[in-house]
Write a protein that holds these residues in place. Structure first.
Motif, PDB file in Angstrom:
ATOM      1  N   PHE A 252       0.797  -1.233   0.000  1.00  0.00           N
ATOM      2  CA  PHE A 252       0.000   0.000   0.000  1.00  0.00           C
ATOM      3  C   PHE A 252       0.830   1.284   0.000  1.00  0.00           C
ATOM      4  O   PHE A 252       0.503   2.221  -0.733  1.00  0.00           O
ATOM      5  N   ASN A 315      -7.671  -0.454  -5.407  1.00  0.00           N
ATOM      6  CA  ASN A 315      -6.380   0.202  -5.245  1.00  0.00           C
ATOM      7  C   ASN A 315      -5.281  -0.551  -5.967  1.00  0.00           C
ATOM      8  O   ASN A 315      -4.417   0.046  -6.620  1.00  0.00           O
ATOM      9  N   THR A 318      -5.682  -0.102  -9.750  1.00  0.00           N
ATOM     10  CA  THR A 318      -5.358   1.258 -10.181  1.00  0.00           C
ATOM     11  C   THR A 318      -3.856   1.441 -10.375  1.00  0.00           C
ATOM     12  O   THR A 318      -3.417   2.168 -11.283  1.00  0.00           O
ATOM     13  N   ASN A 319      -3.049   0.797  -9.552  1.00  0.00           N
ATOM     14  CA  ASN A 319      -1.594   0.970  -9.654  1.00  0.00           C
ATOM     15  C   ASN A 319      -1.034   0.492 -10.988  1.00  0.00           C
ATOM     16  O   ASN A 319       0.067   0.885 -11.378  1.00  0.00           O
ATOM     17  N   TYR A 338      -6.943   6.710  -7.906  1.00  0.00           N
ATOM     18  CA  TYR A 338      -6.298   6.164  -6.711  1.00  0.00           C
ATOM     19  C   TYR A 338      -6.914   6.748  -5.439  1.00  0.00           C
ATOM     20  O   TYR A 338      -7.031   6.065  -4.415  1.00  0.00           O
ATOM     21  N   SER A 339      -7.322   8.027  -5.511  1.00  0.00           N
ATOM     22  CA  SER A 339      -7.891   8.682  -4.332  1.00  0.00           C
ATOM     23  C   SER A 339      -9.198   8.035  -3.895  1.00  0.00           C
ATOM     24  O   SER A 339      -9.513   8.016  -2.698  1.00  0.00           O
ATOM     25  N   SER A 341     -10.132   4.799  -4.044  1.00  0.00           N
ATOM     26  CA  SER A 341      -9.872   3.598  -3.238  1.00  0.00           C
ATOM     27  C   SER A 341      -9.142   3.937  -1.948  1.00  0.00           C
ATOM     28  O   SER A 341      -9.420   3.367  -0.885  1.00  0.00           O
ATOM     29  N   MET A 342      -8.215   4.887  -2.009  1.00  0.00           N
ATOM     30  CA  MET A 342      -7.466   5.257  -0.816  1.00  0.00           C
ATOM     31  C   MET A 342      -8.376   5.874   0.241  1.00  0.00           C
ATOM     32  O   MET A 342      -8.206   5.612   1.447  1.00  0.00           O
ATOM     33  N   SER A 403       0.649  -3.853  -6.926  1.00  0.00           N
ATOM     34  CA  SER A 403      -0.641  -4.353  -7.419  1.00  0.00           C
ATOM     35  C   SER A 403      -0.874  -5.805  -7.018  1.00  0.00           C
ATOM     36  O   SER A 403      -1.967  -6.172  -6.565  1.00  0.00           O
TER      37      SER A 403
END
Length: 467
Positions: A252, A315, A318-319, A338-339, A341-342, A403
């Motif tokens: 993460f 997340n 997305t990476n 990304y925001s 999921s974060m 990922s």
């Protein structure tokens, strides 16, 4: 105790919430700006990627590993004094780090001392919310986590602004003054908040054997009180959540540490690269409260673990966008996705823990969780740094690694929780059927007597079908 309960979710609770928000912004928001100093530290100390990456890994590991010590301090001196002590330690570590001459000194000052101070401030601010908020606990956690979003937004901008004029040493010196604001936030936390929690309950006494010294028995009870090994052993839900999150944490934090050097390596200007982290933080300001409100609905009350697993899965997927291209606008799109999921992960991570353990054991459960989590955080950046050194600074492998870890952790948590629910449902059904069988009256067969109206029990008849 009655006065404390009357103040729960009262007007002062929202002041405590604001103090927790600022504290989390100062503590958890700071590590995200370390990537801005990564290249400068590597050049000034003539170090490799793996050697330089030990600085953020030690900082993050101590930030999470100090949980048991923080739990002991909260029980002894309260949340107010613990947060203020954390602010002093974090300030002292950053001031001392500005005079570091070797990378090893930086590990101790900015890594160990500052990390421990941030741990005291952060975990005490999370614990106190559980005592001040009961019905609105999910919303309170989500709103407090907005502080992390504000920190992620403002720390990189402040770092980039100070770095141009003061260099990294002068910037770290100013950061020492910024961390003193944790002392102001700690002063807001009234001691009455700590009286809401019942006295820490000791677990079942350890077997007292004559050959075991009394000090060992006392140490065992202290460990059991502040580290919830008994919950880890007997609570399957807590076990799944802890193991899944510990594995998740390995992947993460990597994008937040290596996104800025990755963008700069591919020609993105330093100002724009620092702006990428700020975009993530600014988006989280609005997304985290929304995620907290959705998770607080009754419809999702029993399914928060599934929401959390879905956020971790998103997340990880997305990476993979970063491996496609390093174009600035594509990275901006990556930061926005990304925001989402974060923000869900940040809003739910502590609430999921609170859902699995009793509130009076949450502090010790959080302490054990952070100890295990710190191991993942300690090894994660150095592994990524070693991967970079082995692949000639090919950052794509770092995002592939992140990922894979996140996707596998999401599948493990979601699948395990589904299996646990099915098992619990079958257990309840079996208990219900057993209760019905026990409640049913015993049946006796009667025959009418031939001599009168009386009845006599019918003898049991057994038929032999095989020999």
């Amino acid at each position: 105790m009655v006065r404390a309960l009357e103040r729960a979710e009262g007007p002062w609770a929202w002041v405590v919430l604001l103090a927790s928000l600022v504290t989390q912004g100062l503590t958890l928001g700071f590590p995200t700006c370390v990537g801005i100093f990564f290249t400068l530290l590597q050049r000034d100390f003539q170090a490799s990627n793996s050697e330089t990456s030990w600085f953020p890994s030690i900082l993050l590991a101590v930030l999470h590993a100090g949980g048991p010590l923080c739990s002991i301090l909260v029980g002894r001196i309260g949340c107010r004094a613990t947060v203020m002590m954390g602010g002093l330690l974090a300030s002292l570590g950053m001031v001392a780090s500005s005079f570091s001459r070797t990378l090893s000194q930086l590990y101790i000052t900015a890594g160990l001392i500052t990390g421990l101070g941030m741990c005291f401030g952060f975990q005490s601010s999370v614990t106190v919310l559980g005592y001040y908020f009961i019905r609105r606990r999910v919303l309170a956690n989500a709103l407090a986590s907005m502080g992390v979003s504000l920190g992620i937004t403002l720390w990189p901008l402040l770092s980039r602004y100070l770095l141009d004029d003061l260099g990294w040493r002068g910037t770290f010196l100013v950061f020492g003054g910024v961390f003193l604001h944790c002392c102001v936030c700690g002063a807001v936390l009234r001691p009455v908040a700590t009286t809401v929690a019942p006295e820490p309950r000791e677990g079942p006494p350890l077997p007292s054997e004559t050959q075991v010294p009394g000090c060992l028995v006392a140490c065992g009870r202290t460990v059991q009180r502040h580290l919830a090994f008994d919950i880890l052993r007997h609570n399957a839900r807590y076990r799944v959540v802890t193991l899944g999150m510990v594995w998740m944490i390995v992947g993460f934090p990597l994008p937040q540490i290596f996104l800025v050097p990755y963008a700069m390596q591919h020609g993105v200007e330093e100002q724009q690269a620092a702006l990428l982290i700020s975009i993530i933080g600014f988006s989280n300001i609005f997304l985290r409260p929304l995620a907290g409100l959705v998770a607080g609905w009754r419809t999702f009350a029993a399914h928060r673990m599934y929401l959390f697993s879905l956020a971790v899965l998103l997340n990880g997927l997305t990476n993979l966008l970063c491996t496609v291209s390093a174009d600035f606008w594509l990275l901006v799109g990556y930061c926005l996705v990304y925001s989402v999921s974060m923000s869900c992960i940040g809003a739910l991570i502590f609430q999921v823990l609170m859902d699995t353990v009793p509130m009076d054991r949450f502090s010790s459960a959080l302490g054990l969780f952070t100890i295990l989590e710190s191991i993942s955080i300690l090894i994660s950046p150095p592994i990524a740094g070693f991967l970079l050194d082995a692949t000639n600074n090919n950052f794509s492998y770092v995002f592939y690694m992140s990922s894979f870890i996140l996707i596998s952790a999401a599948l493990f948590m979601g699948g395990s929780f589904c299996a646990l629910q099915r098992k619990e449902r079958q257990g309840r059904q079996a208990e219900k059927e057993g209760a019905i069988m026990e409640a049913a009256p015993e049946q006796e067969l009667f025959l009418e007597g031939t001599d009168g109206p009386g009845k006599r029990p019918c003898p049991e008849i057994m038929y032999v079908t095989t020999v």
